[in-house]
Design an enzyme around this catalytic site. Structure first.
Site, PDB file in Angstrom:
ATOM      1  CB  VAL A 116      -0.988   0.216   1.339  1.00  0.00           C
ATOM      2  CG1 VAL A 116      -2.039   1.230   1.230  1.00  0.00           C
ATOM      3  CG2 VAL A 116      -1.748  -1.221   1.243  1.00  0.00           C
ATOM      4  CB  CYS A 117       1.053   4.248   0.405  1.00  0.00           C
ATOM      5  SG  CYS A 117       1.571   5.987   0.343  1.00  0.00           S
ATOM      6  CB  THR A 118       5.810   4.667  -0.141  1.00  0.00           C
ATOM      7  OG1 THR A 118       5.592   5.187   1.068  1.00  0.00           O
ATOM      8  CG2 THR A 118       5.579   6.185  -1.120  1.00  0.00           C
ATOM      9  CB  THR A 142       3.894   3.522  -5.116  1.00  0.00           C
ATOM     10  OG1 THR A 142       4.248   3.967  -3.604  1.00  0.00           O
ATOM     11  CG2 THR A 142       4.823   4.682  -6.099  1.00  0.00           C
TER      12      THR A 142
END
Length: 209
Positions: free
Chosen positions: A77-79, A97
């Site tokens: 998730v995300c970075t 990302t």
């Protein structure tokens, strides 16, 4: 979200059992360590500015490589996707990302895709923060079927109706995006340097190590 998957057993894994404080002060308690973590069917790496340090953390990256080799799904998730990249798990993969870090994925041999959720075989990546809900629903549908995913979505009343149309650079006012990029610049410069170091180390590992 994933904890709502029927019969799921969730482990919060860290290097040690010590409490982990997030960048905004929330403290979480690991339930397993790298040393005693059980085999995982699904690996999910979260994001945040704390990932910068992990890009240089060979102990964490080695653990990810080891645990991902036997997992059915490798996700982020995300970075958190940058950590997967630094571990060599995104080579030749389409991935996403957070928008501010999307282009960093190229350094790890991945193809950046500006979508909420990107599926490439067993690797599933989500964009910034809230895309984690979308990612989880995709995974739940894959494992338990669309009906279970729909029931969970209804249970949590996931029916987005944001008060502002500013959730992505595609729709936010350009001035707002520029303002945020300027505010993030010092942190992003540090991240860019961490990505360069991680990518250089990865070059020496070869494709299957």
């Amino acid at each position: 979200m994933l904890a709502r998957l029927p019969d799921a057993e969730v482990h919060l894994i860290a290097r040690s059992a010590a409490p982990v404080k997030t960048e905004h002060g929330l403290t979480m308690l690991p339930t397993a360590t790298f040393a005693d973590a059980p085999p995982l069917d699904l690996v999910c790496v979260p994001g945040g500015f704390g990932v910068n340090a992990l890009l240089d953390d060979e102990e964490t990256l080695a653990f990810l490589r080891r645990i991902a080799a036997r997992a059915r799904y490798v996700t982020s998730v995300c970075t958190g996707a940058l950590v997967l990249g630094a571990a060599g798990l995104l080579r030749g993969k389409r991935a996403t990302t957070h928008w501010a870090s999307l282009e960093f994925l190229r350094a790890f041999g991945a193809e950046p895709v500006a979508e909420r959720v990107v599926v490439d075989g067993a690797v599933i990546t989500g964009a910034g923060v809230t895309a984690g809900i979308d990612l989880a629903l995709r995974i739940i549908a894959e494992i338990a079927g669309p009906r279970v995913a729909e029931r969970i979505q209804l249970m949590i009343e996931y029916d987005p109706d944001p008060p502002f149309n500013a959730g992505s650079p595609r729709v936010a006012e350009p001035a707002l995006t520029a303002e945020l990029r300027a505010a993030l610049a010092p942190r992003m410069e540090a991240r860019a340097e961490a990505v360069r170091r991680a990518a250089k180390r990865l070059e020496g590992r070869g494709p299957n190590t």
